[in-house]
Design an enzyme around this catalytic site. Structure first.
Site, mmCIF file in Angstrom:
data_model
loop_
_atom_site.group_PDB
_atom_site.id
_atom_site.type_symbol
_atom_site.label_atom_id
_atom_site.label_comp_id
_atom_site.label_asym_id
_atom_site.label_seq_id
_atom_site.Cartn_x
_atom_site.Cartn_y
_atom_site.Cartn_z
ATOM 1 N N HIS A 2 0.822 -1.214 0.000
ATOM 2 C CA HIS A 2 0.000 0.000 0.000
ATOM 3 C C HIS A 2 0.853 1.260 0.000
ATOM 4 O O HIS A 2 1.994 1.259 0.450
ATOM 5 C CB HIS A 2 -0.915 0.021 1.239
ATOM 6 C CG HIS A 2 -1.936 -1.067 1.248
ATOM 7 N ND1 HIS A 2 -1.683 -2.310 1.780
ATOM 8 C CD2 HIS A 2 -3.211 -1.100 0.787
ATOM 9 C CE1 HIS A 2 -2.764 -3.064 1.643
ATOM 10 N NE2 HIS A 2 -3.705 -2.361 1.042
ATOM 11 N N TYR A 43 0.401 3.743 1.956
ATOM 12 C CA TYR A 43 0.664 4.201 3.333
ATOM 13 C C TYR A 43 1.879 3.534 3.958
ATOM 14 O O TYR A 43 2.368 3.961 4.990
ATOM 15 C CB TYR A 43 -0.568 4.035 4.229
ATOM 16 C CG TYR A 43 -1.138 2.638 4.341
ATOM 17 C CD1 TYR A 43 -0.494 1.635 5.056
ATOM 18 C CD2 TYR A 43 -2.339 2.326 3.725
ATOM 19 C CE1 TYR A 43 -1.032 0.368 5.154
ATOM 20 C CE2 TYR A 43 -2.889 1.060 3.816
ATOM 21 C CZ TYR A 43 -2.230 0.084 4.537
ATOM 22 O OH TYR A 43 -2.757 -1.169 4.627
ATOM 23 N N GLU A 44 2.387 2.482 3.307
ATOM 24 C CA GLU A 44 3.616 1.861 3.808
ATOM 25 C C GLU A 44 4.846 2.635 3.339
ATOM 26 O O GLU A 44 5.970 2.316 3.740
ATOM 27 C CB GLU A 44 3.722 0.412 3.311
ATOM 28 C CG GLU A 44 2.617 -0.491 3.827
ATOM 29 C CD GLU A 44 2.685 -1.863 3.175
ATOM 30 O OE1 GLU A 44 3.734 -2.522 3.272
ATOM 31 O OE2 GLU A 44 1.693 -2.266 2.540
ATOM 32 N N ALA A 61 -11.243 -3.681 0.613
ATOM 33 C CA ALA A 61 -12.170 -3.327 1.687
ATOM 34 C C ALA A 61 -12.350 -1.812 1.616
ATOM 35 O O ALA A 61 -11.393 -1.095 1.349
ATOM 36 C CB ALA A 61 -11.589 -3.719 3.037
ATOM 37 N N SER A 84 -6.533 1.538 -1.690
ATOM 38 C CA SER A 84 -5.826 0.649 -2.636
ATOM 39 C C SER A 84 -6.488 0.712 -4.005
ATOM 40 O O SER A 84 -7.251 1.630 -4.303
ATOM 41 C CB SER A 84 -5.849 -0.797 -2.118
ATOM 42 O OG SER A 84 -7.166 -1.298 -2.154
HETATM 43 N N1 HPA Z 1 -11.623 4.463 4.893
HETATM 44 C C1 HPA Z 1 -10.536 4.165 4.183
HETATM 45 N N2 HPA Z 1 -10.171 2.916 3.914
HETATM 46 C C2 HPA Z 1 -10.941 1.916 4.374
HETATM 47 C C3 HPA Z 1 -12.084 2.164 5.135
HETATM 48 C C4 HPA Z 1 -12.452 3.507 5.410
HETATM 49 O O1 HPA Z 1 -13.468 3.811 6.080
HETATM 50 N N3 HPA Z 1 -12.621 0.943 5.444
HETATM 51 C C5 HPA Z 1 -11.826 0.014 4.859
HETATM 52 N N4 HPA Z 1 -10.805 0.589 4.223
#
Ligand code: HPA
Length: 271
Positions: free
Chosen positions: A85, A87-88, A115, A208
């Site tokens: 990702h 953010y890493e 997700a 992602s």
């Molecule tokens: N925000 C950002 N990324 C996410 C979220 C969220 O609420 N839920 C799962 N990944």
């Protein structure tokens, strides 16, 4: 080959033979909590990302990834289990490396899963959304470094979306369609940021998928992507966000996506 192209070093100089010789019909990236899809497949081989020179490794403990070569209903699939990702601290280009590698094996389509938090009050957590478009709010691109003015009118292939839409209706699965906003993370959003994204037309938010989708399209792959709606985005409900909730809802919803993919894969083979 021009002399400048010849001078470029190979990005993946030593791809293990099992992988290099595999010809998947479809490649899939399985996001957080969706690894259960692999259990529905007949596994042929596994190659840890760590065995592939040129591929980035996750800096998050316990997130080591692997490729799994498999078949489902006789259709060869390449599963990428785990991703890195933004953010890493990886660049957008580095994050898309696994897509460049998968594209070398010439699948006709790439299916991305993730997700996401939901911003749309009509799309409750626990459900699935198929991406019809995205907002890249990271300010970064995997194509940075060249003048690749790539057309992005149809990132998520309409024919594939049609196949999934039809299969979902046959299965009685309510599949939302909407716009995914990609943010850099790792922190979740503030309620003000969520309101901004709602105004911009986003339905869901995650960290992602868009770099992989851009890279795949630039390499000529058809792309479909699915968000598992794991939680209401910040401020949409009064509950605070938790990573544990995101993982748990993802695991529960994974079975629905497995069934949808299984039904649709046969049809993807035909296009
Ligand atoms: N925000 C950002 N990324 C996410 C979220 C969220 O609420 N839920 C799962 N990944």
């Amino acid at each position: 080959m021009t002399s400048s192209a010849a001078a470029l070093p190979e990005e993946f100089p030593k791809i293990p033979a099992l992988l290099a010789e595999f010809r998947p019909r479809v490649a899939l990236v399985l996001g957080s909590g969706l690894g259960g899809f692999a259990d529905a497949c007949d596994r042929l081989f596994e190659v840890p990302y760590a065995d592939i020179l040129g591929l980035p490794l996750s800096k998050v403990p316990g997130h080591a990834g692997k490729f799994v070569g498999a078949t489902l209903g006789g259709i060869p699939l390449l599963l990428a289990m785990g991703r890195v990702h933004f953010y890493e601290g990886h660049t957008a280009r580095t994050i898309a490396a696994s897509v460049r590698l998968m594209a070398k094996l010439r699948p006709s389509a790439l299916i991305l899963t993730n997700a996401a938090g939901t911003l749309n009050r009509d799309f409750a957590p626990g459900g699935w959304l198929m991406l019809k478009d995205h907002l890249n709010l990271t300010g970064a691109s995997p194509l940075t470094g060249g003048a690749n003015f790539f057309d992005m009118t149809e990132v998520y292939t309409p024919e594939l979306r049609g196949i999934f839409r039809q299969e979902a209706s046959v299965q009685g699965l309510h599949l939302h369609e909407g716009v995914y906003a990609c943010v850099p993370g790792p922190q979740y959003e503030t309620p003000a940021e969520v309101r901004m994204m709602q105004v911009l037309g986003a339905d869901v938010v995650g960290m992602s998928t868009v770099f992989e989708a851009i890279q795949a399209r630039a390499l000529g792959l058809q792309v479909a992507a699915f968000s598992c709606l794991t939680n209401w985005a910040a401020g949409v409900s009064s509950a605070p966000l938790s990573h544990a909730e995101v993982m748990e809802v993802g695991q529960q919803a994974a079975a629905q996506l497995c069934t949808l993919l299984q039904g649709a894969l046969e049809k993807i083979e035909e296009i």
